[in-house]
Design a protein around this motif. Structure first.
Motif, PDB file in Angstrom:
ATOM      1  N   SER A   1      -7.705 -16.911  34.750  1.00 57.40           N
ATOM      2  CA  SER A   1      -7.535 -17.364  33.369  1.00 57.40           C
ATOM      3  C   SER A   1      -8.830 -17.257  32.553  1.00 57.40           C
TER       4      SER A   1
ATOM      5  N   VAL B   1      -8.846 -13.658  31.601  1.00 55.39           N
ATOM      6  CA  VAL B   1      -7.785 -13.362  30.643  1.00 55.39           C
ATOM      7  C   VAL B   1      -8.263 -13.716  29.243  1.00 55.39           C
ATOM      8  N   ALA B   2      -8.834 -14.913  29.149  1.00 54.46           N
ATOM      9  CA  ALA B   2      -9.333 -15.371  27.855  1.00 54.46           C
ATOM     10  C   ALA B   2     -10.379 -14.401  27.317  1.00 54.46           C
ATOM     11  N   ASN B   3     -11.329 -14.072  28.154  1.00 54.93           N
ATOM     12  CA  ASN B   3     -12.405 -13.192  27.726  1.00 54.93           C
ATOM     13  C   ASN B   3     -11.914 -11.804  27.322  1.00 54.93           C
ATOM     14  N   SER B   4     -10.829 -11.361  27.939  1.00 57.34           N
ATOM     15  CA  SER B   4     -10.364  -9.999  27.703  1.00 57.34           C
ATOM     16  C   SER B   4     -10.064  -9.738  26.229  1.00 57.34           C
ATOM     17  N   THR B   5      -9.589 -10.754  25.559  1.00 55.73           N
ATOM     18  CA  THR B   5      -9.264 -10.612  24.136  1.00 55.73           C
ATOM     19  C   THR B   5     -10.437 -10.063  23.345  1.00 55.73           C
ATOM     20  N   LEU B   6     -11.624 -10.550  23.668  1.00 53.19           N
ATOM     21  CA  LEU B   6     -12.806 -10.126  22.933  1.00 53.19           C
ATOM     22  C   LEU B   6     -13.092  -8.658  23.200  1.00 53.19           C
TER      23      LEU B   6
ATOM     24  N   GLU C   1       0.485  -5.112  33.346  1.00 48.02           N
ATOM     25  CA  GLU C   1       1.128  -6.189  34.097  1.00 48.02           C
ATOM     26  C   GLU C   1       2.216  -5.633  35.008  1.00 48.02           C
TER      27      GLU C   1
END
Lengths: 206, 206
Positions: free
Chosen positions: A130, A133-138, A180
């Motif tokens: 997680s 996942v959060a970091n991937s947005t950036l 995915e």
DNA sequence: ATCATAATGGCACTGAGTGTCGAAGGAGGA
DNA sequence: TCCTCCTTCGACACTCAGTGCCATTATGAT
């Protein structure tokens, strides 16, 4: 763009430095050590101190090679982006926009056979942990920007107009959906999955 | 779903508690204090300690109202999701899938006139502060899941099949693109922006 | 008044990330 | 060979988020 000025002057220590104390390790070595630890104990359960110790450097030094623990997972993402930008720009004008996008994205994700497993592990972390996942947005915002710029150039508007933005976001969405699906199924082909997802998008998700 | 069991038994302290020491503040009050501080100094420049001090509680107590500083910004996101799920499920079968999605998303984002400015500030934080941008992905995954479930039910497949996933990701992408456009333009209408973005999606992003 | 109960808040801890600064270790020149 | 320069290294100290623990506090009930 994403690259940090790491010790050694480049991404690795391969190029012999001219002056000063030579780097005691390299990004490649740190990645190898870290990914192994992540596989053994998990990402969150591995502290930077652990990685540094396993690589035989100080904790502080780790942060001279990578700005954060998260960044280590991404490898040479920036280089791939540049390729995609170039390839999109070189698309002949008679190719429809969404078809060009589809081809560009599929090509962006082409990986040599021998690196498939490594890529799978990386993507598994990025889409499964997680924190990552959060970091991937950036990270992905740069990806979207490449698409948006291309669409803007094609349609004669600005990258921050609605259409380019929508295409950027949706192309990314389709790609992630394909990632995915690829991670979920064992023997699936990533390129085929991406192609299918982007075809669905171009067909209005019907 | 997202709700934390906050002191007072509910999201606010309005319902008189039956036993024990009464809560010394409420989520609503904390949000008010925090959003004011964020507007003054910025999100990253405001520590949890600052918020707690401004609200007259201890730092430790803050974390009994919100699991993290990030969660404070999101308000009652979970409640809205439940509404969207219900509304989608109640859509007559003769309405085309993507049209239902479009209506559902537009409705999800309907906000009363007097709360528009507050919503704008929240969204501005969520899409503007990198810490929150990162976190948003985790929140939005629940949003995508609602869409994917609906599409799966409509097409008779599983929510983790490719089509529902693609629609979930793309609908979210279109919505976020609309959010960005809305924040960018001063006097624009969010509902119109969302409708336009989702229409572009349904038309294959052409 | 006393008890049960639930919220409070202080303390200590882990872990990420950063600034600073002296030490280390090479290359090149005297 | 020795000195100097330049760069990396790593130790220390610090901020801040988040967590476990536990004594304290404020209320309603008995």
């Amino acid at each position: 763009m994403t690259d940090l000025v790491a010790p050694g002057g480049g991404a690795r220590a391969e190029r012999s430095h001219r002056l000063g104390r030579p780097p005691s390790t390299s990004r490649a070595e740190l990645e190898e050590v870290a990914l192994r630890l992540f596989a053994e104990r998990g990402f969150d359960e591995t502290s930077v101190e652990d990685i540094a110790a396993a690589a035989g450097i100080g904790r502080r030094t780790f942060f001279r090679y990578y700005p954060s623990k998260l960044d280590l997972v991404w490898g040479d993402f920036g280089a791939g982006l540049d390729d995609m930008r170039t390839r999109l720009a070189a698309t002949p004008p008679e190719v429809p926009t969404m078809q060009a996008v589809r081809a560009g994205v599929v090509e962006f994700n082409r990986i040599p056979q021998e690196k498939v497993e490594q890529h799978r592990r990386r993507l598994g972390l990025i889409l499964g942990v997680s924190t990552l996942v959060a970091n991937s947005t950036l990270r992905f915002s740069q990806w979207r920007e490449v698409i948006a710029e291309f669409v803007a150039a094609r349609t004669g508007c600005r990258p921050d107009d609605l259409l380019p933005r929508v295409v950027g976001h949706c192309a990314l969405g389709a790609a992630v959906a394909a990632y995915e699906g690829w991670l979920q199924g064992a023997g699936t082909d990533l390129a085929a999955m991406l192609d299918e997802a982007l075809r669905l998008l171009a067909d209005g998700c019907t």
